[in-house]
Design a protein around this motif. Structure first.
Motif, PDB file in Angstrom:
ATOM      1  N   PRO A 106       0.856  -1.253  -0.215  1.00 27.91           N
ATOM      2  CA  PRO A 106      -0.129   0.013   0.093  1.00 27.91           C
ATOM      3  C   PRO A 106       0.742   1.291  -0.070  1.00 27.91           C
ATOM      4  O   PRO A 106       0.677   2.240  -0.518  1.00 27.91           O
ATOM      5  CB  PRO A 106      -0.891  -0.207   1.497  1.00 27.91           C
ATOM      6  CG  PRO A 106      -0.708  -1.476   1.820  1.00 27.91           C
ATOM      7  CD  PRO A 106       0.423  -2.274   1.124  1.00 27.91           C
ATOM      8  N   GLN A 107       2.057   1.298   0.522  1.00 22.69           N
ATOM      9  CA  GLN A 107       2.775   2.478   0.674  1.00 22.69           C
ATOM     10  C   GLN A 107       3.131   2.993  -0.599  1.00 22.69           C
ATOM     11  O   GLN A 107       3.036   4.024  -0.839  1.00 22.69           O
ATOM     12  CB  GLN A 107       4.101   2.048   1.254  1.00 22.69           C
ATOM     13  CG  GLN A 107       4.480   2.368   2.820  1.00 22.69           C
ATOM     14  CD  GLN A 107       5.742   1.798   3.185  1.00 22.69           C
ATOM     15  OE1 GLN A 107       6.725   2.285   2.698  1.00 22.69           O
ATOM     16  NE2 GLN A 107       5.788   0.999   4.190  1.00 22.69           N
ATOM     17  N   LEU A 109       1.417   2.087  -3.709  1.00 29.14           N
ATOM     18  CA  LEU A 109       0.247   2.140  -4.358  1.00 29.14           C
ATOM     19  C   LEU A 109      -0.224   3.408  -4.017  1.00 29.14           C
ATOM     20  O   LEU A 109      -0.966   4.190  -5.001  1.00 29.14           O
ATOM     21  CB  LEU A 109      -0.826   1.133  -3.872  1.00 29.14           C
ATOM     22  CG  LEU A 109      -0.185  -0.318  -4.606  1.00 29.14           C
ATOM     23  CD1 LEU A 109      -1.310  -1.215  -4.638  1.00 29.14           C
ATOM     24  CD2 LEU A 109       0.046  -0.310  -5.987  1.00 29.14           C
ATOM     25  N   VAL A 110      -0.185   3.800  -2.699  1.00 25.11           N
ATOM     26  CA  VAL A 110      -0.608   5.399  -2.495  1.00 25.11           C
ATOM     27  C   VAL A 110       0.388   6.454  -2.836  1.00 25.11           C
ATOM     28  O   VAL A 110       0.043   7.302  -3.187  1.00 25.11           O
ATOM     29  CB  VAL A 110      -0.840   5.310  -0.897  1.00 25.11           C
ATOM     30  CG1 VAL A 110      -0.949   6.713  -0.301  1.00 25.11           C
ATOM     31  CG2 VAL A 110      -2.002   4.244  -0.489  1.00 25.11           C
ATOM     32  N   MET A 114      -0.190   9.845  -5.414  1.00 26.37           N
ATOM     33  CA  MET A 114      -0.065  11.140  -4.304  1.00 26.37           C
ATOM     34  C   MET A 114       0.969  11.907  -4.727  1.00 26.37           C
ATOM     35  O   MET A 114       0.851  13.062  -5.091  1.00 26.37           O
ATOM     36  CB  MET A 114       0.099  10.653  -2.997  1.00 26.37           C
ATOM     37  CG  MET A 114      -0.137  11.308  -2.103  1.00 26.37           C
ATOM     38  SD  MET A 114      -1.867  11.882  -1.892  1.00 26.37           S
ATOM     39  CE  MET A 114      -2.092  10.978  -0.386  1.00 26.37           C
ATOM     40  N   TYR A 133       3.472  15.182   4.806  1.00 26.67           N
ATOM     41  CA  TYR A 133       3.503  13.875   4.471  1.00 26.67           C
ATOM     42  C   TYR A 133       4.712  13.346   5.226  1.00 26.67           C
ATOM     43  O   TYR A 133       5.078  12.033   5.621  1.00 26.67           O
ATOM     44  CB  TYR A 133       3.311  13.494   3.204  1.00 26.67           C
ATOM     45  CG  TYR A 133       1.872  13.749   2.613  1.00 26.67           C
ATOM     46  CD1 TYR A 133       0.820  13.388   3.131  1.00 26.67           C
ATOM     47  CD2 TYR A 133       1.774  14.436   1.370  1.00 26.67           C
ATOM     48  CE1 TYR A 133      -0.552  13.533   2.814  1.00 26.67           C
ATOM     49  CE2 TYR A 133       0.492  14.757   0.921  1.00 26.67           C
ATOM     50  CZ  TYR A 133      -0.623  13.986   1.560  1.00 26.67           C
ATOM     51  OH  TYR A 133      -1.848  14.655   1.125  1.00 26.67           O
ATOM     52  N   TRP A 204       1.531   4.474   7.434  1.00 28.07           N
ATOM     53  CA  TRP A 204       1.323   5.717   7.862  1.00 28.07           C
ATOM     54  C   TRP A 204       2.696   6.540   8.063  1.00 28.07           C
ATOM     55  O   TRP A 204       2.887   7.498   7.632  1.00 28.07           O
ATOM     56  CB  TRP A 204       0.650   5.644   9.191  1.00 28.07           C
ATOM     57  CG  TRP A 204       0.453   7.119   9.623  1.00 28.07           C
ATOM     58  CD1 TRP A 204      -0.595   7.940   8.982  1.00 28.07           C
ATOM     59  CD2 TRP A 204       0.934   7.905  10.442  1.00 28.07           C
ATOM     60  NE1 TRP A 204      -0.757   9.194   9.725  1.00 28.07           N
ATOM     61  CE2 TRP A 204       0.302   9.155  10.768  1.00 28.07           C
ATOM     62  CE3 TRP A 204       1.926   7.794  11.579  1.00 28.07           C
ATOM     63  CZ2 TRP A 204       0.896  10.275  11.452  1.00 28.07           C
ATOM     64  CZ3 TRP A 204       2.608   8.620  12.199  1.00 28.07           C
ATOM     65  CH2 TRP A 204       1.771  10.040  12.202  1.00 28.07           C
ATOM     66  N   VAL A 207       4.836   6.241   4.254  1.00 28.00           N
ATOM     67  CA  VAL A 207       4.442   6.786   3.027  1.00 28.00           C
ATOM     68  C   VAL A 207       4.805   7.890   2.535  1.00 28.00           C
ATOM     69  O   VAL A 207       4.905   8.322   1.613  1.00 28.00           O
ATOM     70  CB  VAL A 207       2.711   6.342   2.932  1.00 28.00           C
ATOM     71  CG1 VAL A 207       2.215   7.615   3.891  1.00 28.00           C
ATOM     72  CG2 VAL A 207       2.162   6.326   1.544  1.00 28.00           C
TER      73      VAL A 207
END
Lengths: 334, 403
Positions: A106-107, A109-110, A114, A133, A204, A207
């Motif tokens: 997910p890191q 993919l986001v 982003m 971020y 979290w 990322v």
């Protein structure tokens, strides 16, 4: 007068040994950089190189630190055999692997879309948002994990309270009412949930780091390419997929390699969230946590050293496989 | 920081360095022992004593490193009961037998035995004890018509009490695991250790552990506990809100409840022995001298002072460290009634327990067994694993790991 007498012996002596003086001077010149580097070399040698060799030595010995250095006993490959046949090692390795996947994929993919969005938003917004971020990355892992521990708490944690609010709210009940059967969820108490809870914290925290890498990567892509694509009628998604993504390959390769290595070494987040390995440790304990337990709770340094070498090999294999499959394309054919 | 403050801080740090240099022996320990030393060192003039305090875990980790490298440890070190088994038998500490044997009978037998290694020599001496007790809420006990003696008659009657409380919306305990821990800690067969018998064979698949696991599983499965880990914010909140009716622990829990965990619940509490009239211990600390200390005589001087009758009483008054010196139990202090416990003369109970506990032999594998049994218990309570299987797994691992 005195000046003359001073000069003469000087010229005389330098005339006598011109080579030696010159050589000393040259030697001094050559060695100067090493003098400047010596503090680093000494510190790196003591804390970087020595422990590596000491660990190799240690992994062939049985040693209880409390009994002192003289109590080390050579046991050959026993530590490796003991560790490789240890079901706990395989369990913790599986835990580590799953948490690395759950948090790692997910890191990226986001972070990729982003970063592209940030690019579209323009310079000013980009600077502020990238900083925002990036903030979790520079915050202490222990502090972050402790805050999440509180947020995950069963009765008073904000996550369960929000879910309960959704499940009972008059507007949201039809959609979330089923949650009432599950609440309160033991995010950090239950073996079935702990991996997701840990992975989310890792996601979290890191990322933002990947977003920074990818925005930097996108900044290297010439605007002309995007303009040309726009003129050819490509929309934002097509520009991302056909222009940005292929050119980001070396950056993706770099960032994913760092994620693999970092996630396989995961220690702090699971350690804090399982409350020092005292709850949900069956599924929440990583290899690094396990070797720490063996070394410092069970006082078996040799076995812990052997496990850290096993971990080293595993990381090596994963990274190697990744290079093998994606290396050529990842590095842009070089 | 103002200039004045800065000056103050630098002067203070200079002062600390100064006193560290002047000290000829150093005490390494964890809080609250700093408060105790500050209060008592005035009466110890033979030597200048310095202090190095770290939090509980940090102190023991530091000590492990000191012992590993053979340098950096203090002259006198404080060791928690949980660590004493894995520390003392390994040759890092001075044999205190010749000094201690003549006075050993003044101290609680079981604790004296805990400070002895497998060779029968004394390497650590008890300085405070943790008599194991059950704290209970009087407003959920006699105020609701339950009789304490009936409830504490056996473990089954204790669970029955929990079932009835559940009907009334009160939980028996915060974490079911504590029931299991209490049971296997407090029912050790004479001559055995917690997890190993005298020959070093593992006991964890025996009836004591099975029963302990069964009790905890009943508590969990029947919803009599909150499934909240001990020493977490939610656990404290549970005490403040009066959600739990009982908690088994060392006598020392009183200080925590009273001072910060749930001060507003004063007067609602009482203390009892454990169900089935079990006597046991929960915690406690020891003093030892690392071999690397250069001043064994002076270090022993400090230990002797710290375990002397009057200083033991002072420790009880200053930091609620329960004395290991049994003659202190006749002091009037022990008869004082405690308001937090609705006027109960609790210290008499603590003393009675301390004098009746059977010795439990420490084993160098205790730490390993403790964490493996903890994992097994978690698997049984949370994941529904079969008890026999979980214990067999644990035993297999213990066999492999205790080399």
């Amino acid at each position: 007068m005195s000046a003359q007498t001073d000069i003469r012996p000087a010229t005389l002596s330098s005339g006598l040994t011109p080579d030696r003086g010159e050589r000393m001077k040259q030697l001094w010149h050559k060695s100067t950089p090493y003098w400047f580097m010596s503090p680093y070399i000494i510190i790196f040698g003591t804390f970087g190189i020595f422990p590596v060799f000491f660990m190799i030595y240690l992994s062939f010995h049985q040693w209880n630190p409390v009994a002192g250095l003289q109590s080390m006993r050579y046991v050959g490959l026993e530590n490796y055999v003991l560790s490789l046949t240890d079901p706990m090692l395989w369990q913790t390795m599986w835990n580590t692997f799953l948490m690395a996947l759950y948090s790692g994929i997910p890191q990226h993919l986001v972070a990729l879309p982003m970063a592209y969005l940030l690019l579209l938003l323009g310079k000013r917004a980009r600077h502020w948002l990238t900083t925002a971020y990036f903030l979790p990355y520079v915050t202490s892992t222990i502090a972050v994990s402790m805050i999440f521990f509180v947020m995950y708490s069963k009765e008073s944690g904000i996550i369960n309270l929000s879910l309960a609010w959704l499940a009972n709210g008059s507007m949201t009940q039809w959609l979330f009412g089923w949650l009432n059967n599950l609440l309160p969820l033991g995010w950090v108490q239950e073996n079935s949930l702990i991996r997701y809870s840990v992975s989310f914290v890792v996601f979290w925290k890191y990322v933002g780091f990947n977003i920074v890498i990818y925005t930097a990567g996108l900044a290297t892509i010439s605007d002309e390419l995007f303009e040309a694509a726009t003129i050819d009628g490509a929309n934002a998604w097509q520009r991302f997929y056909h222009v940005a993504l292929p050119l980001l390959r070396p950056f993706i390769f770099f960032a994913v390699t760092l994620t693999i290595i970092g996630n396989m070494n995961l220690f702090d987040e699971p350690y804090v969230l399982t409350r020092g390995l005292s709850q949900a440790s069956t599924n929440g304990m990583t290899i690094s946590n396990y070797l720490y337990r063996i070394a410092w709770e069970w006082l078996d340094m040799g076995s812990a050293a052997a496990i850290s070498w096993i971990l080293f090999v595993v990381i090596g294999v994963f990274t190697g496989l990744y290079f093998w499959f994606f290396g050529r394309r990842g590095l842009g054919g070089h | 920081m103002s200039m004045k403050n800065r000056l103050g801080v630098s002067l203070l740090s200079l002062g600390l360095v100064g006193s560290a240099v002047a000290a000829d022996i150093r005490f390494d320990g964890f809080p609250d022992y700093d408060s105790q030393l500050n209060a008592i060192l005035g009466g110890f003039s033979a030597h200048e004593v310095g202090m190095l305090m770290n939090e509980h875990g940090g102190h023991h980790d530091r000590l492990k490193t000191n012992l590993a490298t053979g340098s950096g440890a203090g002259d006198v070190v404080l060791i928690d009961r949980g660590m004493v088994g894995s520390f003392i038998g390994e040759g890092g500490f001075v044999d205190l037998t010749d000094w201690y044997a003549p006075i050993a009978d003044q101290y609680a037998d079981y604790a004296v035995a805990q400070g002895q290694a497998a060779d029968g020599r004394q390497y650590a001496v008890p300085v405070d004890l943790g008599p194991g007790v059950m704290y209970f809420r009087r407003d959920y006990m006699e105020d609701r018509g339950y009789d304490l003696d009936t409830v504490m008659d056996s473990w089954d009657s204790y669970l029955e009490y929990g079932r009835q409380l559940k009907e009334e919306g009160v939980l028996l305990i915060g974490d079911a695991a504590a029931v299991a821990t209490a049971y296997w800690n407090f029912n050790v067969e004479p001559g055995n250790g917690l997890y190993f018998d005298a020959e070093g064979n593992s006991l964890v698949t025996g009836p004591r552990f099975k029963r302990a696991f069964e009790l905890a599983r009943q508590v969990r499965d029947e919803g009599m506990d909150a499934n909240i880990g001990e020493w977490t914010e939610e656990w404290y909140a549970g005490f403040r809100e009066g959600r739990f009716a009982t908690q088994m622990s060392g006598a020392w829990l009183l200080g925590h409840l009273q001072n910060w965990m749930a001060p507003d619940t004063a007067g609602n509490w009482g203390v009892s022995h454990l169900p089935d009239n079990t006597y046991g211990t929960w915690g406690g600390s020891f003093l030892a001298i690392p071999k690397q200390s250069s001043n064994h005589e002076a270090a022993w001087g400090l230990i002797e002072y710290m375990i002397s009758e009057s200083i033991q009483l002072a420790g009880f008054a200053n930091i609620a460290a329960f004395p290991a010196h049994t003659a202190t139990y006749d002091n009037a202090m022990f008869e004082e009634s405690i308001d937090f416990l609705r006027g109960q003369q609790a210290r008499l109970l603590f003393a009675e327990i301390a004098e009746n506990v059977h010795p439990v032999n420490p084993h160098r594998g205790d730490q390993i067994a403790e964490s493996l049994i903890g994992t097994a218990l978690e698997q049984v309570l949370n994941d529904g694993m079969d008890i026999d299987r979980a214990l067999a797994n644990a035993e297999q691992q213990i066999r492999r790991r205790v080399r």
